[in-house]
Scaffold this active site. Sequence first.
Site, PDB file in Angstrom:
ATOM      1  N   LYS B  40     -31.625-131.691  21.809  1.00  0.00           N
ATOM      2  CA  LYS B  40     -31.156-131.644  20.430  1.00  0.00           C
ATOM      3  C   LYS B  40     -31.883-130.540  19.657  1.00  0.00           C
ATOM      4  O   LYS B  40     -31.251-129.714  18.987  1.00  0.00           O
ATOM      5  CB  LYS B  40     -31.386-133.017  19.778  1.00  0.00           C
ATOM      6  CG  LYS B  40     -30.711-133.177  18.421  1.00  0.00           C
ATOM      7  CD  LYS B  40     -31.204-134.428  17.682  1.00  0.00           C
ATOM      8  CE  LYS B  40     -30.823-135.728  18.362  1.00  0.00           C
ATOM      9  NZ  LYS B  40     -29.553-136.286  17.856  1.00  0.00           N
ATOM     10  N   ARG B 109     -35.262-137.830  14.213  1.00  0.00           N
ATOM     11  CA  ARG B 109     -34.462-138.195  15.384  1.00  0.00           C
ATOM     12  C   ARG B 109     -35.188-137.814  16.666  1.00  0.00           C
ATOM     13  O   ARG B 109     -35.807-136.762  16.746  1.00  0.00           O
ATOM     14  CB  ARG B 109     -33.123-137.452  15.396  1.00  0.00           C
ATOM     15  CG  ARG B 109     -32.088-137.951  14.418  1.00  0.00           C
ATOM     16  CD  ARG B 109     -30.770-137.243  14.699  1.00  0.00           C
ATOM     17  NE  ARG B 109     -29.675-137.741  13.877  1.00  0.00           N
ATOM     18  CZ  ARG B 109     -29.348-137.223  12.694  1.00  0.00           C
ATOM     19  NH1 ARG B 109     -30.027-136.198  12.187  1.00  0.00           N
ATOM     20  NH2 ARG B 109     -28.335-137.729  12.017  1.00  0.00           N
ATOM     21  N   GLY B 118     -28.633-142.827  22.225  1.00  0.00           N
ATOM     22  CA  GLY B 118     -28.844-144.172  21.699  1.00  0.00           C
ATOM     23  C   GLY B 118     -30.027-144.909  22.274  1.00  0.00           C
ATOM     24  O   GLY B 118     -30.283-146.051  21.921  1.00  0.00           O
ATOM     25  N   MET B 120     -33.290-144.041  22.146  1.00  0.00           N
ATOM     26  CA  MET B 120     -34.498-144.035  21.347  1.00  0.00           C
ATOM     27  C   MET B 120     -34.120-144.118  19.867  1.00  0.00           C
ATOM     28  O   MET B 120     -32.949-144.155  19.515  1.00  0.00           O
ATOM     29  CB  MET B 120     -35.325-142.806  21.678  1.00  0.00           C
ATOM     30  CG  MET B 120     -35.955-142.939  23.066  1.00  0.00           C
ATOM     31  SD  MET B 120     -36.720-141.428  23.621  1.00  0.00           S
ATOM     32  CE  MET B 120     -35.340-140.321  23.658  1.00  0.00           C
ATOM     33  N   ARG B 353     -24.024-130.312  21.816  1.00  0.00           N
ATOM     34  CA  ARG B 353     -24.525-130.435  23.188  1.00  0.00           C
ATOM     35  C   ARG B 353     -23.324-130.369  24.114  1.00  0.00           C
ATOM     36  O   ARG B 353     -22.177-130.579  23.672  1.00  0.00           O
ATOM     37  CB  ARG B 353     -25.274-131.744  23.391  1.00  0.00           C
ATOM     38  CG  ARG B 353     -24.421-132.958  23.115  1.00  0.00           C
ATOM     39  CD  ARG B 353     -25.210-134.246  23.249  1.00  0.00           C
ATOM     40  NE  ARG B 353     -24.419-135.373  22.794  1.00  0.00           N
ATOM     41  CZ  ARG B 353     -24.913-136.573  22.516  1.00  0.00           C
ATOM     42  NH1 ARG B 353     -26.195-136.795  22.624  1.00  0.00           N
ATOM     43  NH2 ARG B 353     -24.119-137.544  22.133  1.00  0.00           N
ATOM     44  N   HIS B 470     -20.068-146.700  21.571  1.00  0.00           N
ATOM     45  CA  HIS B 470     -21.093-146.820  22.616  1.00  0.00           C
ATOM     46  C   HIS B 470     -20.484-147.170  23.962  1.00  0.00           C
ATOM     47  O   HIS B 470     -20.767-146.529  24.976  1.00  0.00           O
ATOM     48  CB  HIS B 470     -22.109-147.894  22.208  1.00  0.00           C
ATOM     49  CG  HIS B 470     -23.173-148.120  23.220  1.00  0.00           C
ATOM     50  ND1 HIS B 470     -23.109-149.102  24.182  1.00  0.00           N
ATOM     51  CD2 HIS B 470     -24.316-147.435  23.457  1.00  0.00           C
ATOM     52  CE1 HIS B 470     -24.180-149.049  24.936  1.00  0.00           C
ATOM     53  NE2 HIS B 470     -24.940-148.039  24.521  1.00  0.00           N
ATOM     54  N   SER B 776     -27.625-136.034  65.655  1.00  0.00           N
ATOM     55  CA  SER B 776     -27.093-136.456  64.365  1.00  0.00           C
ATOM     56  C   SER B 776     -28.145-137.336  63.709  1.00  0.00           C
ATOM     57  O   SER B 776     -28.535-138.365  64.271  1.00  0.00           O
ATOM     58  CB  SER B 776     -25.785-137.214  64.570  1.00  0.00           C
ATOM     59  OG  SER B 776     -25.403-137.807  63.356  1.00  0.00           O
ATOM     60  N   CYS B 843     -25.508-138.435  59.423  1.00  0.00           N
ATOM     61  CA  CYS B 843     -24.444-139.418  59.226  1.00  0.00           C
ATOM     62  C   CYS B 843     -24.923-140.636  58.454  1.00  0.00           C
ATOM     63  O   CYS B 843     -24.240-141.638  58.386  1.00  0.00           O
ATOM     64  CB  CYS B 843     -23.857-139.844  60.565  1.00  0.00           C
ATOM     65  SG  CYS B 843     -25.083-140.627  61.608  1.00  0.00           S
ATOM     66  N   TYR B 863     -23.607-129.975  59.639  1.00  0.00           N
ATOM     67  CA  TYR B 863     -22.658-130.769  58.856  1.00  0.00           C
ATOM     68  C   TYR B 863     -23.325-132.004  58.264  1.00  0.00           C
ATOM     69  O   TYR B 863     -24.399-132.412  58.714  1.00  0.00           O
ATOM     70  CB  TYR B 863     -21.451-131.196  59.703  1.00  0.00           C
ATOM     71  CG  TYR B 863     -21.766-132.206  60.780  1.00  0.00           C
ATOM     72  CD1 TYR B 863     -21.780-133.577  60.489  1.00  0.00           C
ATOM     73  CD2 TYR B 863     -22.055-131.815  62.073  1.00  0.00           C
ATOM     74  CE1 TYR B 863     -22.088-134.499  61.468  1.00  0.00           C
ATOM     75  CE2 TYR B 863     -22.361-132.732  63.055  1.00  0.00           C
ATOM     76  CZ  TYR B 863     -22.379-134.080  62.750  1.00  0.00           C
ATOM     77  OH  TYR B 863     -22.696-135.001  63.700  1.00  0.00           O
TER      78      TYR B 863
END
Lengths: 885, 885
Positions: B40, B109, B118, B120, B353, B470, B776, B843, B863
């Site tokens: 912020k 803030r 929300g 804090m 933001r 919210h 693997s 895997c 992979y």
Amino acid sequence: MIIPSSSITKADKGPVKKPSKSIYSFDEGDKSMRELLGGKGANLSEMTKIGIPVPFGFTITTEVCAYFLDEKKYPELFAEELEEKLALLEVKMGKKFGDAKNPLLVSVRSGAAKSMPGMMDTILNLGLNDKTVNGLIEQSGSERFVYDSYRRFIQMFGDVVMGVDHAKFEEALEAVKEKNGVSLDTELEADDLKVLVNEYKEMVKEEAGRPFPESPLEQLKLSIEAVFNSWDNDRAKTYRRLNNITGLTGTAVNVQSMVFGNMGDDCGTGVAFTRNPSTGEKVFYGEFLMNAQGEDVVAGIRTPQDVSELEKIDKAAYDQLIDVKDTLEKHYKDMQDIEFTIEKGKLFLLQTRNGKRTAQAAVRIAVEMVEEELLTQEEALLMIDPSCLNQLLHPMIKKGLDRDVVAKGLPASPGAACGKVVFTSDEAMQMAEEQNEKVILVRKETSPEDIHGMHAAQGILTSRGGMTSHAAVVCRGMGKCCVAGCSEIMVNASARKIIIGDTVIKEGDIITIDGNSGEVMVGELEMQEPELTKEFKIIMEWADEIRTLKVRANADTPEDSQVGIDFGAEGIGLCRTEHMFFSDDRIKLVRQMILAKDEEERKAPLIKLKENQVDDFVGIFEVMDDKPVTVRLLDPPLHEFLPEKESEIEKLANDLSKDAEDLKQVISNLHEVNPMLGHRGCRLGITYPDIYKMQVQAITEAAIKVQNDGKKVIVEIEIPLVGEVKELLFLRKVVQATIDEYGTRVNFEYKIGTMIEIPRACMTADEIAKAADFFSFGTNDLTQLTYGYSRDDIGKFLPAYLDNGILERDPTASIDQSGVGGLMQICMELGRKEKPDLDIGICGEHGGDPDSVEFCHKIGLNYVSCSPYRVPIARLAAAQAVIRK
Amino acid sequence: MIIPSSSITKADKGPVKKPSKSIYSFDEGDKSMRELLGGKGANLSEMTKIGIPVPFGFTITTEVCAYFLDEKKYPELFAEELEEKLALLEVKMGKKFGDAKNPLLVSVRSGAAKSMPGMMDTILNLGLNDKTVNGLIEQSGSERFVYDSYRRFIQMFGDVVMGVDHAKFEEALEAVKEKNGVSLDTELEADDLKVLVNEYKEMVKEEAGRPFPESPLEQLKLSIEAVFNSWDNDRAKTYRRLNNITGLTGTAVNVQSMVFGNMGDDCGTGVAFTRNPSTGEKVFYGEFLMNAQGEDVVAGIRTPQDVSELEKIDKAAYDQLIDVKDTLEKHYKDMQDIEFTIEKGKLFLLQTRNGKRTAQAAVRIAVEMVEEELLTQEEALLMIDPSCLNQLLHPMIKKGLDRDVVAKGLPASPGAACGKVVFTSDEAMQMAEEQNEKVILVRKETSPEDIHGMHAAQGILTSRGGMTSHAAVVCRGMGKCCVAGCSEIMVNASARKIIIGDTVIKEGDIITIDGNSGEVMVGELEMQEPELTKEFKIIMEWADEIRTLKVRANADTPEDSQVGIDFGAEGIGLCRTEHMFFSDDRIKLVRQMILAKDEEERKAPLIKLKENQVDDFVGIFEVMDDKPVTVRLLDPPLHEFLPEKESEIEKLANDLSKDAEDLKQVISNLHEVNPMLGHRGCRLGITYPDIYKMQVQAITEAAIKVQNDGKKVIVEIEIPLVGEVKELLFLRKVVQATIDEYGTRVNFEYKIGTMIEIPRACMTADEIAKAADFFSFGTNDLTQLTYGYSRDDIGKFLPAYLDNGILERDPTASIDQSGVGGLMQICMELGRKEKPDLDIGICGEHGGDPDSVEFCHKIGLNYVSCSPYRVPIARLAAAQAVIRK
């Protein structure tokens, strides 16, 4: 860094190499060729080389065996080589194989690179057939001797080569004896034996479906093959497994011209040790039988005479034998175990090898050989197998006890044991393994088939056989108590009882045997620690001078700590606090603590437990004055402290004034699927810091007290099961804060460190070192996690793994150097990179295993820690590691 | 080789460094300073820098917060710096803090480096007291507005700073409304509010035990402290844990001059997104309320107007807003989430933001921004959080089903869900975790206290609040289905029911909600796979062009294999054969096989099982035509297939015509203490080779058949749980011999390899590579063994570990790169040293975790393989790994 490459395994080598030279005559080899020629073959060559009288012969190499077993055929040109060596032997001996007038007879014996007595097959008198018997009769002048030799040959050959049941031959022999009204084999006449030979041959043909081969060359080839195949019989495999004999690929075969100890009264045969293998005393020690073949002495069927008696019977041979044994001992620089035969007054040596001995003997011989300037101290230290010291460290029957001795046999292997009487090896194994019973195996005599039972039993009692009988030799090797040749007892295995005069001992009755005195007693006698000999102390002094690795003991009580100190421990490497929780008076407090609903309710039992723990630590610190003591905080999962049975839970609920159903629920919630991987070690410390606090308070209060009383306390507080540095940081704060509460009263030395037993701890040891004053490898858990084995469940597949050679040794017994050891090396490298002076030890069971100790020395550990009784083993192994390096 | 040093942890850094500069005015920072100024603060500075109208202020750094939380005091000179910045602010605004005439009011803030909406605390209107109210009345001309602001300030301050229960203020407010006979806050007059202010102050004094502070500087200091402390409240900790926010040390605090959206009808406040955060469509999207403060919009108490309506109310402000939002989006190159206030016709931006968005929106925005030439393809790919794709891949309600819609709300977060109705977050969590029930959390509105319940629920239904309420915001972030503002329903939480006209839905009743349409239905509706948008396909194409890591699916059935293919899988990385054993018709055969007394009795069930397995493999091979399929041979311990309950065992005994007592004995013998470390994987293959043979026969027969049918089969036969090369050599022989029995019929490609899941396999990977055609990584078991954690038991301590920051993430969800990853690297190095081209994949569950995928790419795997639904996530993560490298 170096990653240890795992050892190359046999299976990786690809097909076995074809040997270039298959056979060595005895004048072609020497003792350095043990791998190729086997121990027996190498020593026969060596003896030939140094001029000892050895019947000439040749050795077929172990490479041929490996090739044959793998390829199911002989190497090219093998047959030609065999014929060539045979021709050479014929020339040397002036005899011819298969010759009707002057026949050459040979023995065929196995012999691997490492000694495996009695495990593989032997054939004597090979070359006899219906034709050659005549030549032998002419030469020996004794028809009876020749037919006796012939029937023995057929018996051995029929059994070993042709697979005819041993018992069939015995039955036929018994029948002939009965027919002739005699009871001893020696009472049979030549003609009776001639009849027996024919009966044997008929029987062989019938049982084996093919006739007994008349051709000596065929007999030889078949025998060689049988010896090769015997390498893989079950007996041999079991023996190798139990004795950790690995890395061999086969046996050699020795073909040697026969000499006869049974050719008449001027013949004989014997086995002897150059020193007493039981005590180590420097006296010639052995037994012989006149007019007998070697197997008669070893088998223990006739009771032999002491070797000193030979002087009276044949002084010349005796003097020559003394001369030969001195030469051999000096030459080999070690006590020798020899076999000899006297043929018509002429001495021949059939075998020499380093003699097996008791630990007591090993130690005494080593020390005395240094005194005799035969060996250096280093050589003497290397001569002793550290594991064998186990024997010296075993309990004996307590001195001064009344002994109700019911029988007395030979003191065949030292130590004492008591247990329930069993009569078969299978029962011995079953009762020991499945029912966890201590058993004494009682037999007329033992044989290689009994290895598993002997291993399982606490001790062995035999009614037959001498100090060199199978039972005696094997037991000494195993470090197991044995009373042999106890002829006063009648063993009736089928009726499952022993009869000694009027006394009857039934299966399951408890007896005690003393392998040092040969005494047998009914009932259980109390044991005591052995007194250590002066030679033992000398060896330990020599070892301590050389070794650089420190040795500590694992001990949880003042008593164990004292035993550790007595055996030379330089500290305690592992004090397991949870063992202190199991006594009757404390388990209730522990359960109260565990079952408390919150921290508040946990307070009262914790305070009481703390008071108890203070006393424990005071006792240990007092004994360990000035030596470090590593105290591990609570490690096992809490459910280990709780009852499982419904009735016990109900009782506990009653004791604690809790609802039984609630309690069952709580206990059931504590159950874990894999407790080994569950809520234990530092994980408990983090979720219940008050338990760890209590333990640290107990340590601190005890240390302050002992230090105030004038002794020096050095305590190492150990956090178990750390796998992530933040666990250690969290608990280090808890421990430090707890100690700090004692302010200036803290007057003792302490460190805060961790056990390394989680693979991740090894991989992140640089981080963990930042928060640790010391490391101690817990190789029990580290091995289990590195392999993914649970010690409790491994039994389901470990036997298959060992039998198939997938594992060579149980990795929980000796460190797996490539996997677990590799992680240890990474840990040490990372840890010492962060803290070069980091103190690193090991406290798993491996700390007392000689190979593991050597490995720990090599990779640079500061100390090993093991059970108090294994401390001397570790001290010796640590010295050997320095010498070998 | 490189041993990865484990990451430096906070705890290792030693004490937090004292910050050198504590506070930055908005004209001193920029967007790059997010770590120091929070998101912020950095964006307020950035907006100031680029000329966007922002009420001036300053940011106290996150370093000050960390220092304060650690040291329990402020850095030296902090107070001086604060006064200096305050003075500067006064100059800029031309107002004075605490001035009775011209008072400066500020908001305080929180704002961390990563967004935690929300979580804090926030305090508005700070600076008001009994003196300054007068100045503000003069300036605003509205006594009512000022007293309303004052009472709001006391309420927030009293709650957040002084710890007075929020509900007490509500009660007092309600009482005043009742007394005056009004129902809305806005209906209260200035005098009523004045009374209320006094009542609030009295109440604060009584409840907190100290008076409400009149001094603005004291108000400010206490508020800063409260915001700092809110960093460590439970809500914030839970949020960070659930959102894997790690590595932060605290929040920044933004002190900003107040502007008022509630100063009259020419004032207003709103929140908006530069594009639709739900669909991604390029339309300005937001809500506002005239004469309101920001909290009124977000809290969802009044229902706001669409932002497009603003044009009619205040065209100038609207045009300026459009201009600002275009500037911001171009500047940030991302969709922005902005907060704005209009004070007497003047527009101010309070926050910008990067906007949270649904996966669908993320994908569409990324693609369209490339089309708009705002981003490159690489930038677009990096903009999408791979995990969010989960939302796109979730099932929807099956199309074409009759929907009995009982109510309709806002489609606040896409997807659909069904489950049992619950009314509190605690119940939601309890039912989900303990009873494994699917639940829908139904609330009037949600608040940050509900995070745990929302996480546990399948979906959220609220009766109040809009698309930016919210519930809506949090659900979109979680990828969880949400229907918000469903005003037709009456939620009666205390009576545990929902009333919709005549329909009553009670707690425990099942409902289905559709987050795409906003519809609510009674009962359970069948779900179907989502249709993937063209933008999704484009993103996947871009990802595929860039990535080098292949992606396979874990699939055990033809159906799963097809889903994998549809999602772009390039093969099957893990086909678990045991899953095929559990169907009703087969489990009996499996049990027959396991309980057979010998190999002979095992034959019949094995043959039948083989026939079944052939069909399984045929189906899979057909689907996977030309793509590799890794088939793992039987892995779990046999007891997993057997019944445990006495009654089931008796039934089984009856079925198999066996004695029930015998069967109980057999099953009890198969029990293991630590099954995870027991008789499973290749250990089964070695002890029961006939089971593995059967499986290989099934694979071979299926492969031959499919290949003959014209499709191409590439099969990789995988031996699980290898820790020693000889295990693999032994079983490789079994597998090869089994395939060889099919002789020339073998017409398909195959490899024989192993899963790497035992730490020892990593340490001896050079040896194992000699016997393996592929590796693997089974990182599930590898993680469990490396940490010594059992997945089944970790629940007892994992929460404590996460709460205490000992673990930052559950290592079973994302690869532990230092420990497990270190072993993987050793394995790859050793394996590739032996076989440079060795194919290595993964895997475990980690194969679909973006961070783990990036790690796998970095260390050079060929992979990853994951569940079919996670394949797109892995594809995107693999592309991002290339771009980031």
